[in-house]
Motif scaffolding. Sequence first.
Motif, short mmCIF file in Angstrom:
data_model
loop_
_atom_site.label_atom_id
_atom_site.label_comp_id
_atom_site.label_asym_id
_atom_site.label_seq_id
_atom_site.Cartn_x
_atom_site.Cartn_y
_atom_site.Cartn_z
N UNK A 26 0.84 -1.20 0.00
CA UNK A 26 0.00 0.00 0.00
C UNK A 26 0.87 1.25 0.00
N UNK A 27 1.95 1.24 0.78
CA UNK A 27 2.87 2.37 0.80
C UNK A 27 3.52 2.56 -0.58
N UNK A 28 3.88 1.45 -1.20
CA UNK A 28 4.49 1.52 -2.54
C UNK A 28 3.50 2.10 -3.54
N UNK A 102 -4.57 -0.98 2.20
CA UNK A 102 -4.12 -0.64 3.55
C UNK A 102 -5.20 -0.95 4.58
N UNK A 103 -6.44 -0.64 4.27
CA UNK A 103 -7.54 -0.91 5.21
C UNK A 103 -7.73 -2.40 5.44
N UNK A 104 -7.32 -3.23 4.49
CA UNK A 104 -7.44 -4.68 4.64
C UNK A 104 -6.20 -5.34 5.18
N UNK A 105 -5.30 -4.56 5.75
CA UNK A 105 -4.03 -5.10 6.23
C UNK A 105 -4.21 -6.34 7.10
N UNK A 106 -5.16 -6.29 8.02
CA UNK A 106 -5.36 -7.42 8.95
C UNK A 106 -6.62 -8.22 8.63
#
Length: 216
Positions: A26-28, A102-106
């Motif tokens: 997500x950062x990339x 990013x929101x689905x990270x976990x």
Amino acid sequence: MENATSRKGRNAELRAWIAAERQELADLLDGLRADQWDGPSLCAGWRVREVAAHMSMGFRFSLPATMGELVRARGNLHRMTDRVARKDAAAHSPSELAAFLREGTHHPWTPPVGGFSAALGHDVVHGLDITVALGLDRRVPEDRLRVLLDGIRPSGLRFFGADIAGVRLCAEDLDWSYGSGAPVYGTAQDLLLLAFGRRLPSGRLRGEPSSRFTGA
């Protein structure tokens, strides 16, 4: 009890790697230029934005919504994922697509088969579909790679349409090889892409049979 405890610990480890992979990707994605979002990926027919849209589909679609899309695709899973990726890539901005990941990270999503190892493979390989195609030098951490390399099986090769008959994949940066026959040398993550049916840009592999696996 010991086996259940070991399995629970392993799943926790895999979920931590999945979360890290999604956060890093997500950062990339947040750092890509507009033209890179419209560049081709290693997924045939998909730009970077379609790959990014597809990566978060499992987080955003409920089971009933997924089944509805599958019905509209007349039961063809590949047709369904292609249709949804194209629709979502057109409907959402790059920043939104990165935010979905990013929101689905976990998020505990896993593919229909393979559990958390398959979920890690989904994220790693699609991340490489983007970074390799764009020429970005992102290295997947070794612990994540080894899980996926050690999980390569003939059934998986068939599912992804990877034909490595008569070839031995030999990693140049890890102590790992797979198959039998004429050697093809490359980085472990590039060879992982071959096992998932991808074709690589020229110059990334060595060995007489390497031309079988390069070119768009």
